[in-house]
Design a protein around this motif. Structure first.
Motif, PDB file in Angstrom:
ATOM      1  N   GLU A 132       1.737   0.485  -8.148  1.00  8.58           N
ATOM      2  CA  GLU A 132       0.869   1.546  -7.625  1.00  8.58           C
ATOM      3  C   GLU A 132       1.544   2.310  -6.491  1.00  8.58           C
ATOM      4  OE1 GLU A 132      -2.165   2.753  -8.496  1.00  8.58           O
ATOM      5  OE2 GLU A 132      -1.946   1.528 -10.296  1.00  8.58           O
ATOM      6  N   ALA A 133       2.210   1.595  -5.607  1.00  6.33           N
ATOM      7  CA  ALA A 133       2.827   2.244  -4.443  1.00  6.33           C
ATOM      8  C   ALA A 133       4.089   3.018  -4.797  1.00  6.33           C
ATOM      9  CB  ALA A 133       3.148   1.195  -3.373  1.00  6.33           C
ATOM     10  N   ASP A 166      11.928   0.555   0.119  1.00  8.38           N
ATOM     11  CA  ASP A 166      11.843   1.994   0.367  1.00  8.38           C
ATOM     12  C   ASP A 166      13.204   2.618   0.652  1.00  8.38           C
ATOM     13  OD1 ASP A 166      11.982   0.611   2.781  1.00  8.38           O
ATOM     14  OD2 ASP A 166      10.795   2.089   3.869  1.00  8.38           O
ATOM     15  N   GLY A 184       2.947   5.136  -8.685  1.00  8.90           N
ATOM     16  CA  GLY A 184       1.773   5.985  -8.545  1.00  8.90           C
ATOM     17  C   GLY A 184       1.011   6.161  -9.846  1.00  8.90           C
ATOM     18  N   ARG A 234       0.821  -1.217   0.000  1.00 15.28           N
ATOM     19  CA  ARG A 234       0.000   0.000   0.000  1.00 15.28           C
ATOM     20  C   ARG A 234       0.852   1.263   0.000  1.00 15.28           C
ATOM     21  NH1 ARG A 234      -2.783  -3.816   2.981  1.00 15.28           N
ATOM     22  NH2 ARG A 234      -4.916  -4.210   2.245  1.00 15.28           N
ATOM     23  N   GLU A 235       2.046   1.163   0.510  1.00 16.58           N
ATOM     24  CA  GLU A 235       2.970   2.290   0.533  1.00 16.58           C
ATOM     25  C   GLU A 235       4.393   1.730   0.520  1.00 16.58           C
ATOM     26  OE1 GLU A 235       2.785   4.478   4.259  1.00 16.58           O
ATOM     27  OE2 GLU A 235       1.527   2.891   5.101  1.00 16.58           O
ATOM     28  N   PRO A 236       5.385   2.582   0.208  1.00 13.17           N
ATOM     29  CA  PRO A 236       6.753   2.072   0.034  1.00 13.17           C
ATOM     30  C   PRO A 236       7.283   1.232   1.184  1.00 13.17           C
ATOM     31  CG  PRO A 236       6.613   4.282  -0.858  1.00 13.17           C
ATOM     32  CD  PRO A 236       5.278   4.001  -0.210  1.00 13.17           C
ATOM     33  N   LYS A 237       6.930   1.547   2.415  1.00 17.27           N
ATOM     34  CA  LYS A 237       7.466   0.779   3.539  1.00 17.27           C
ATOM     35  C   LYS A 237       6.966  -0.661   3.558  1.00 17.27           C
ATOM     36  CE  LYS A 237       3.981   2.098   7.012  1.00 17.27           C
ATOM     37  NZ  LYS A 237       3.468   0.725   7.218  1.00 17.27           N
ATOM     38  N   ASP A 238       5.922  -0.950   2.783  1.00 13.75           N
ATOM     39  CA  ASP A 238       5.398  -2.314   2.725  1.00 13.75           C
ATOM     40  C   ASP A 238       6.177  -3.210   1.767  1.00 13.75           C
ATOM     41  OD1 ASP A 238       3.331  -1.541   4.428  1.00 13.75           O
ATOM     42  OD2 ASP A 238       1.975  -1.060   2.776  1.00 13.75           O
ATOM     43  N   THR A 297       0.622  -4.130  -7.089  1.00 16.73           N
ATOM     44  CA  THR A 297       0.550  -3.179  -5.978  1.00 16.73           C
ATOM     45  C   THR A 297       1.887  -2.472  -5.762  1.00 16.73           C
ATOM     46  OG1 THR A 297       0.969  -4.937  -4.329  1.00 16.73           O
ATOM     47  CG2 THR A 297      -1.335  -4.406  -4.843  1.00 16.73           C
TER      48      THR A 297
END
Length: 246
Positions: free
Chosen positions: A168-169, A43, A172, A4-8, A165
């Motif tokens: 997307e993360a 990330d 973008g 969902r976001e770079p840290k994932d 995903t």
């Protein structure tokens, strides 16, 4: 395996690696965009192929700029959406059924950097192609029919979720924003280019100069984030501006 976001990215990559090993004792490596030179990274900017997926494939394979052009795994992925497995003798679907006989398998191991692989193509918006390769820890293994027949759908679900995903993360949706704004003239120029007309021939058809045709195609390429004429046409077709290539 959802990002969902770079840290994932890092935990998702480890989850994918561990799940595939637990399911079929195979290694995994992945690319989110075979047309680019930048590998998948966490990330912190570390290449996943050098850390999480380091057991799969030769060292630093992602730095080989010609791999996408010569690998039979990628050649097959360009024209197939479903997973497949392959070795020097063929490309296979369920039950060992051979498919894609037109793909050149000469010098397979040298070109594919493996003796066999389960491959999951991940076709993304605007013609972007990701590829996930699942390999035996035995570098000389040539038969992956059994794990493919048992697990390919599960592997495809995991791989597709991870790659899509990640895009997307990490990339973008903003890179696609211009794609909705192709003009009528740009579409006309791309249409004639897609059927093989040169800029000069398209200009004669539309009553425009060759320079004007080139200008409109260059504008379309910029909006579609395409690197050349062929990719511009392909992406326009993917978005429904042109008939899909067959």
């Amino acid at each position: 395996m959802t990002i969902r976001e770079p840290k994932d990215v890092l935990p998702a990559a480890k989850a994918l690696r561990d799940a595939i090993w637990a399911t079929c004792e195979l290694h995994v490596t992945a690319s989110h965009d075979i047309s680019g030179t930048r590998p998948m990274v966490c990330d912190a900017g570390t290449a996943l192929a050098a850390s999480v997926f380091s057991a799969a494939g030769p060292d630093r394979w992602w730095l080989d700029g010609g791999l996408a052009l010569r690998s039979p795994l990628i050649a097959a992925s360009r024209v197939r959406a479903a997973p497949f497995w392959c070795n020097a003798a063929g490309i296979y679907d369920y039950g060992g059924r051979q498919i894609l006989p037109e793909i050149n398998l000469e010098n397979f191991a040298a070109r594919a950097l493996t003796h066999s692989a389960i491959v999951v193509p991940v076709h993304l918006p605007l013609g972007q192609l990701g590829v996930v390769s699942i390999l035996s820890p035995d570098a000389f293994c040539e038969d992956l029919r059994e794990p493919f027949d048992r697990h390919s759908q599960t592997l495809a679900t995991w791989a597709g979720q991870f790659v899509s995903t990640y895009v997307e993360a990490m990339q973008g949706p903003s890179r696609m924003a211009g794609a909705a704004g192709l003009s009528r003239r740009e579409v006309e120029c791309l249409h004639w280019a897609s059927v093989g007309k040169t800029n000069e021939e398209t200009g004669m058809i539309l009553g425009l100069s060759r320079a004007t045709i080139r200008f409109h195609i260059a504008n379309a390429a910029r909006k579609l984030v395409a690197v050349n004429r062929d990719q511009t046409i392909f992406k326009a077709a993917q978005l429904g501006y042109l008939p899909s290539w067959r």
